[in-house]
Write an enzyme that holds these catalytic residues in place. Structure first.
Site, PDB file in Angstrom:
ATOM      1  N   GLU A 259       0.813  -1.179  -0.507  1.00 14.39           N
ATOM      2  CA  GLU A 259      -0.130  -0.085   0.366  1.00 14.39           C
ATOM      3  C   GLU A 259       0.786   1.425   0.097  1.00 14.39           C
ATOM      4  O   GLU A 259       1.735   1.097   0.868  1.00 14.39           O
ATOM      5  CB  GLU A 259      -0.988  -0.115   1.705  1.00 14.39           C
ATOM      6  CG  GLU A 259      -1.954   1.131   1.543  1.00 14.39           C
ATOM      7  CD  GLU A 259      -3.068   0.290   0.114  1.00 14.39           C
ATOM      8  OE1 GLU A 259      -3.858   1.597  -0.227  1.00 14.39           O
ATOM      9  OE2 GLU A 259      -3.109  -0.357  -0.678  1.00 14.39           O
ATOM     10  N   GLU A 289      -1.032   9.949  -6.196  1.00 13.50           N
ATOM     11  CA  GLU A 289       0.470   8.606  -6.183  1.00 13.50           C
ATOM     12  C   GLU A 289       0.646   8.223  -7.824  1.00 13.50           C
ATOM     13  O   GLU A 289       1.906   8.330  -7.938  1.00 13.50           O
ATOM     14  CB  GLU A 289      -0.402   8.108  -5.214  1.00 13.50           C
ATOM     15  CG  GLU A 289       0.002   8.250  -3.388  1.00 13.50           C
ATOM     16  CD  GLU A 289      -1.053   7.491  -2.713  1.00 13.50           C
ATOM     17  OE1 GLU A 289      -1.085   8.097  -1.923  1.00 13.50           O
ATOM     18  OE2 GLU A 289      -1.226   6.510  -3.275  1.00 13.50           O
ATOM     19  N   ASP A 432      -7.121   3.080   2.230  1.00  7.82           N
ATOM     20  CA  ASP A 432      -6.585   1.641   3.462  1.00  7.82           C
ATOM     21  C   ASP A 432      -7.683   0.374   3.450  1.00  7.82           C
ATOM     22  O   ASP A 432      -7.462  -1.176   2.882  1.00  7.82           O
ATOM     23  CB  ASP A 432      -5.761   2.138   4.463  1.00  7.82           C
ATOM     24  CG  ASP A 432      -4.831   2.882   4.609  1.00  7.82           C
ATOM     25  OD1 ASP A 432      -4.138   3.382   3.713  1.00  7.82           O
ATOM     26  OD2 ASP A 432      -5.022   3.781   5.164  1.00  7.82           O
TER      27      ASP A 432
END
Length: 453
Positions: A259, A289, A432
């Site tokens: 992750e 990201e 997450d």
């Protein structure tokens, strides 16, 4: 609901999240302590770390103006007292590995082993009671309830999460700022004492024993590394150890997911992605990201387009490039309005199965946003009652348009709108949570393929 007969290991970053739900008057009082001209000048400088209160105020105001989640590292440990004087918090378990461990524990999967190199009692007590922690006693590996495995004297990491709401109004000099969307501003502690992402030496020889106990491993926290340490070690040292950890799991047939999280230092970011990504099975991230990774890989124009426009077709193209350049199996992307999986064409799963995997992930995320926590498997059902977001049909349309524009024949790609809770109980760790659900579902569908041939 997927089969939960899995055992999963999660490492390395766990900390205390001190959550401050900001009230308009509290923010205004803090801002009023500074000259507006100084704040505006510091916003222009755009400090990438917080070493004094003005850095914090400048970056907070910037986040409020945009209404977007942001994270900036705190490097001055002396500021802890200033923050605790100005704000009041609610404490909960944070850090990707910690959040993921408690989500898995709430789902009551067969076995969840969580590891963090630092485990002070205050942190250990925030894990759910069915989480296990690996220790070595009398030369043998033992899995103990994590609440019993704490170590006295271990350093404690506290990240402060400042949650703000859409519609709040803040005055900065002559300017009135209206917050355009709800979000959070994270001040993450990055002191050297807690910036060593590693498996402790006494446990390292037993990693293969741990691997035989699990079906999958979810690793995170590499963003906490430093380029150099005062004892002469550096990021390269810890990344070599990290690669050894991954290979110990891979050699035993364990599926490994990483992750990812934003890394401000461009050199460190490149070290992490080029050392870690090619070794693992899957990687999870958000669209910002994707842009960060593309930038260090040399695709600056595409990275800028993603940062500026957030177009689905650009994220798909960027994802395909990342998958090819770094050569892992599956890329998972979570955003506010859609979740996406990209694999190579030879992946054993069909695109229909990838869609089901994503639907499980976004439903689990919605359940946690609605409830604030996952405490039992049945909590997942709450997520099914949360509707897909209002841009869902638009997302599907843009995906169909992307298919007509991009060369996708070498890939399998699935895109699913998110289930979006209008007034979430919490926002921290939802990405997450989605990644956790996606990884569990991925393990199940792979197991079914293996069993049916």
């Amino acid at each position: 609901m997927v089969n939960l007969d899995f055992s999963v290991y999660t490492a390395y970053n766990a900390n205390i999240d001190a959550i401050a739900r900001l009230r308009q008057e509290v923010i205004q009082n803090v801002i009023n302590e500074f000259d507006p001209r100084d704040v505006l000048e510091r916003i222009e400088v755009y400090p990438r770390e917080i070493s004094e209160p003005l850095d914090f105020v400048a970056r907070l105001v910037h986040a409020l103006k945009l209404g977007k989640p942001m994270e900036v590292p705190l490097v001055n440990e002396k500021l802890n007292a200033w923050f605790d004087e100005k704000f009041r918090y609610e404490e909960r378990l944070g850090g990707q590995a910690g959040i993921i461990a408690n989500v898995l524990a709430g789902l009551r999967i067969k076995k969840i082993i969580a590891y963090t190199p630092f485990l002070p009692r205050r942190l250990a007590n925030l894990f759910k009671e069915n989480v296990l922690y690996p220790v070595v006693e009398d030369g043998r590996l033992k899995l103990k309830p994590i609440r019993e495995a704490y170590r006295k004297g271990d350093p404690l990491k506290v990240n402060r999460i400042f949650e703000f709401r859409e519609g709040m109004k803040i005055k900065l000099g002559d300017e009135m700022i209206r917050v355009p969307a709800s979000g959070r501003f994270i001040v993450s502690a990055r002191f050297e004492s807690i910036s060593r992402i590693e498996t402790r030496d006494e446990l390292r020889p037993y990693l293969r024993d741990i691997a035989r106990e699990i079906d999958g491993a979810i690793l995170s926290g590499y963003q906490g590394l430093r380029m150099k340490y005062s004892d002469g070690k550096d990021a390269n040292y810890y990344l070599r150890k990290a690669k050894e950890d991954i290979m110990a799991f891979k050699d035993e047939g364990v599926k490994v997911h990483v992750e990812f999280a934003s890394i401000q230092d461009r050199k460190l970011r490149k070290k992490v992605i080029t050392n870690i990504f090619p070794l693992v099975d899957s990687v999870g991230m958000d669209e910002a990201e994707i842009a960060q990774i593309l930038s260090v890989l040399g695709y600056r124009d595409l990275a800028d387009r993603i940062f500026t426009y957030n177009r689905l077709e650009d994220s798909i193209l960027g994802g395909m490039i990342i998958l090819d350049e770094l050569n892992f199996d599956m890329l998972q992307v979570h955003t506010m309005y859609y979740v996406m999986l990209i694999t190579h064409r030879n992946n054993p799963l069909t695109e229909e199965e990838l869609v089901k995997i994503l639907e499980f992930g976004t439903t689990l995320g919605a359940a946690r946003a609605y409830l604030g926590d996952i405490n039992r498997p049945e909590d997942y059902e709450i997520g099914l009652k949360v509707p897909f977001n209002e841009r869902g049909e638009y997302v599907k349309l843009r995906f169909e348009e992307a298919k007509s524009k991009l060369r996708m024949r070498e890939y399998k790609i699935a895109v699913v709108p998110t289930r979006l809770v209008k007034e979430p109980v919490l926002t921290v760790g939802l990405g997450d949570t989605i990644s956790t659900g996606v990884f569990l579902a991925y393990l199940e569908f792979l197991r079914k393929k293996f069993l049916t041939g």
